[in-house]
Scaffold this active site. Structure first.
Site, PDB file in Angstrom:
ATOM      1  N   VAL A 188      21.861 -46.396 -47.783  1.00  0.00           N
ATOM      2  CA  VAL A 188      20.475 -46.866 -47.767  1.00  0.00           C
ATOM      3  C   VAL A 188      20.415 -48.386 -47.879  1.00  0.00           C
ATOM      4  O   VAL A 188      19.615 -49.046 -47.204  1.00  0.00           O
ATOM      5  CB  VAL A 188      19.671 -46.210 -48.913  1.00  0.00           C
ATOM      6  CG1 VAL A 188      18.318 -46.876 -49.090  1.00  0.00           C
ATOM      7  CG2 VAL A 188      19.479 -44.719 -48.626  1.00  0.00           C
ATOM      8  N   GLU A 189      21.280 -48.962 -48.718  1.00  0.00           N
ATOM      9  CA  GLU A 189      21.210 -50.394 -48.985  1.00  0.00           C
ATOM     10  C   GLU A 189      21.756 -51.254 -47.847  1.00  0.00           C
ATOM     11  O   GLU A 189      21.139 -52.264 -47.479  1.00  0.00           O
ATOM     12  CB  GLU A 189      21.962 -50.730 -50.281  1.00  0.00           C
ATOM     13  CG  GLU A 189      21.300 -50.186 -51.541  1.00  0.00           C
ATOM     14  CD  GLU A 189      19.995 -50.893 -51.863  1.00  0.00           C
ATOM     15  OE1 GLU A 189      19.696 -51.933 -51.255  1.00  0.00           O
ATOM     16  OE2 GLU A 189      19.258 -50.388 -52.735  1.00  0.00           O
ATOM     17  N   THR A 190      22.901 -50.896 -47.294  1.00  0.00           N
ATOM     18  CA  THR A 190      23.535 -51.782 -46.294  1.00  0.00           C
ATOM     19  C   THR A 190      24.071 -51.053 -45.071  1.00  0.00           C
ATOM     20  O   THR A 190      24.767 -51.662 -44.260  1.00  0.00           O
ATOM     21  CB  THR A 190      24.707 -52.549 -46.936  1.00  0.00           C
ATOM     22  OG1 THR A 190      25.703 -51.613 -47.391  1.00  0.00           O
ATOM     23  CG2 THR A 190      24.247 -53.410 -48.094  1.00  0.00           C
TER      24      THR A 190
END
Length: 385
Positions: free
Chosen positions: A179-181
């Protein structure tokens, strides 16, 4: 002149001489000097009259040191008094040199000068989709699922080691990084020093928060031996695979590969740091479920407040509102009611204690569900079902 007049004159001269001699014997008593600084000056003056005694200069007070000669603040932040005060603070309290600070901030850029071009909305987007459908589409798509499977296969040993040490299942570490990167595809496109300096020093509504993050960022880069002018991050200054802000780095980041450096751009350190973050924020390894789909009457749910902050007794939900889990739920504690708005109906989920722990990473119900859904999807696909 008569003898009487001469006698009177001699007496006057002797009296004046005596008074003058008396004043010179104890000069430090004049005006009753009690000021410590003046007393010190007078004491140093008296000691200087003693030829055999060495004069020792007072120690320099680092909290009042002058800036290095020739240093000045140039570039986009030239003349910014708040930044100059911040530089003084970092020098006095954290021992950063003026030379390095002025050089770093003179090269920092005001991110507000770079406005991204307006993008025409894609007319093919289905406007009938629900809020959750649109959010989910940003993170849970085929290419990202494949990246997650590849990431898990490549770093399975590290993920399992983090699970053994911190009790956090690999699926949720994989979900966070995806989700983040997107598993390292997008670390962010802006220099962290530019983002934090602009938001801290140019009137952002959260300037105080970003000033603290700027302080922590400089401490962080010094500890890790990283160049603060080179690190790239998000629009909020978040960094690495797990997109930690600087204060989270200092509080939760770990050197998980034991190379002597804590580097969030290193996959092993990132995996260990995310697991440590969850463990320190209350992850309970005895709870196997994170979120379980619920059953309720109707297509739209409006009867109760929903969101990650809510807590309900399962017994009360079952008896009073006829809301029950769709699958077996071994967890007996209070649950959060999670509503996911779809195009024609609302999905309702029970979120356990560990779901609420995920939302400490990002205070959003949708975020927590995106991490859960991506992690579980990658796990199922990787295991062949």
């Amino acid at each position: 002149m008569t003898i009487a007049k001469i006698s009177t004159l001699l007496s006057s001269i002797l009296l004046v001489t005596a008074c003058s001699t008396k004043e010179k014997i104890k000069p430090h008593q004049e005006n009753n000097v009690t000021n410590p600084l003046m007393a010190s000056i007078q004491a140093d003056t008296n000691r200087s009259k003693t030829p055999k005694r060495e004069i020792v200069p007072p120690k320099k007070d680092i909290t009042t040191s002058h800036r290095d000669i020739g240093q000045d603040l140039n570039g986009d932040f030239a003349g910014n008094y708040q930044l100059i005060e911040f530089i003084d603070y970092m020098h006095n309290y954290h021992k950063f040199t003026y030379k390095k600070l002025y050089s770093l901030f003179s090269k920092a850029k005001d991110i507000n000068q770079f406005v991204e071009p307006y993008k025409i909305p894609n007319s093919s987007v289905n406007i009938q989709k629900g809020k959750w459908d649109r959010y989910k589409k940003m993170f849970i798509y085929e290419r990202n699922i494949q990246r997650g499977i590849e990431f898990w296969n490549q770093y399975e040993d590290v993920l399992n080691r983090a699970y053994q040490k911190y009790g956090v299942p690999p699926a949720y570490i994989v979900g966070i990084i995806g989700v983040e990167t997107a598993y390292g595809v997008n670390f962010g496109k802006k220099r962290v020093i530019d983002v934090l300096t602009s938001k801290a020093m140019l009137g952002d509504r959260r300037a105080e928060f970003y000033t603290r993050q700027l302080e922590k960022f400089l401490i962080m880069t010094r500890q890790a031996g990283l160049n603060p002018s080179e690190l790239m991050g998000s629009n909020a200054g978040a960094m690495g695979y797990g997109q930690f802000i600087a204060s989270s780095y200092l509080n939760f980041a770990v050197d998980f590969n034991n190379d002597g450096v804590t580097d969030l751009w290193n996959v092993q350190d990132a995996i260990g740091s995310i697991a440590n973050y969850f463990a320190r924020n209350g992850w309970d390894s005895s709870i196997s479920e994170v979120a379980v789909r619920a059953r309720y009457r109707g297509n739209r749910f409006k009867r109760l407040e929903t969101g990650y902050k809510t807590k309900y007794s399962q017994y009360k939900l079952r008896k009073k509102y006829k809301i029950t889990p769709r699958s077996k739920l071994r967890y007996k504690g209070t649950v959060s009611l999670i509503k996911l708005h779809r195009a024609s109906y609302d999905e309702l989920w029970f979120g356990t204690h560990n779901f609420r722990v995920i939302t400490t990473y990002n205070h959003s119900t949708f975020y927590g569900m995106a991490v859960h859904t991506l992690g579980q999807t990658v796990k199922r696909r990787r295991e062949g079902y």
